[in-house]
Scaffold this active site. Structure first.
Site, short mmCIF file in Angstrom:
data_model
loop_
_atom_site.label_atom_id
_atom_site.label_comp_id
_atom_site.label_asym_id
_atom_site.label_seq_id
_atom_site.Cartn_x
_atom_site.Cartn_y
_atom_site.Cartn_z
N GLY A 126 -11.11 4.81 15.99
CA GLY A 126 -11.33 4.34 14.89
C GLY A 126 -9.92 4.58 13.81
N HIS B 123 -1.51 11.07 12.59
CA HIS B 123 -1.74 11.78 11.46
C HIS B 123 -3.06 12.81 11.98
CE1 HIS B 123 -3.93 8.05 11.00
NE2 HIS B 123 -4.97 8.73 10.65
P1 AMP Z 1 -7.22 6.67 10.56
O1 AMP Z 1 -8.71 5.93 10.57
O2 AMP Z 1 -7.48 8.04 11.20
O3 AMP Z 1 -6.30 5.93 10.86
O4 AMP Z 1 -7.28 7.35 9.04
C1 AMP Z 1 -6.54 6.63 8.34
C2 AMP Z 1 -6.45 7.19 6.87
O5 AMP Z 1 -5.73 7.26 6.23
C3 AMP Z 1 -8.01 7.14 6.06
O6 AMP Z 1 -8.74 8.28 5.86
C4 AMP Z 1 -7.55 6.29 4.87
O7 AMP Z 1 -8.39 6.74 3.76
C5 AMP Z 1 -6.27 7.09 4.65
N1 AMP Z 1 -5.07 6.34 3.86
C6 AMP Z 1 -4.90 5.05 4.07
N2 AMP Z 1 -4.03 4.71 3.12
C7 AMP Z 1 -3.75 5.61 2.38
C8 AMP Z 1 -2.81 6.30 1.29
N3 AMP Z 1 -2.01 5.25 0.67
N4 AMP Z 1 -2.60 7.32 0.89
C9 AMP Z 1 -3.51 8.17 1.36
N5 AMP Z 1 -4.30 8.15 2.45
C10 AMP Z 1 -4.59 6.85 2.83
#
Ligand code: AMP
Ligand code: ZN
Length: 114
Positions: free
Chosen positions: A93, A100
């Protein structure tokens, strides 16, 4: 890295609600929180995923984990419990390809994850 949204946050090109920063890592509130506490922790250096972390930079992983622990304690979820998630690759996902950790807490988590 150009066109990486998390690199843009590191470089202050787009805003974020920062909760921790040092020379090597940054933590900020997830823009679309899935729990009362939902914080992302990233290395400032761009690595697409866990698969791209070189062996000679493994300290960054423990630094991220122990900082997540510290933030959990500061957010008063250290004792009740919290979950750290590291999605790696499409099947997990992962949507943002800058490694991160997710730090989740403040509610009862379910298991197994979806
Ligand atoms: P993943 O699916 O592990 O790649 O998670 C990516 C995460 O990044 C998701 O929970 C999003 O809500 C978060 N996300 C995306 N863009 C931003 C942003 N500009 N600032 C903070 N969080 C973000
Ligand atoms: Zn990046």
């Amino acid at each position: 890295m150009k066109d990486c949204i998390f690199c843009k946050i590191v470089n202050n090109e787009i805003p974020a609600e920062k909760v921790y920063e040092d020379d090597d890592i940054l933590a900020f509130e997830d823009i679309n929180p899935k729990a009362p506490v939902h914080i992302l922790l990233i290395p400032k250096q761009h690595f697409a995923s866990l698969n791209e972390i070189p062996k000679d930079q493994k300290e960054i992983l423990s630094h991220l984990m122990l900082t997540a622990r510290k933030i959990a304690s500061e957010k008063k979820i250290g004792k009740k419990g919290y979950r750290i998630v590291l999605n790696t690759g499409k099947d997990s996902g992962q949507e943002v390809f800058h490694i991160h950790l997710h730090l989740f807490g403040g509610r009862r988590m379910t298991w197994p994850p979806g």
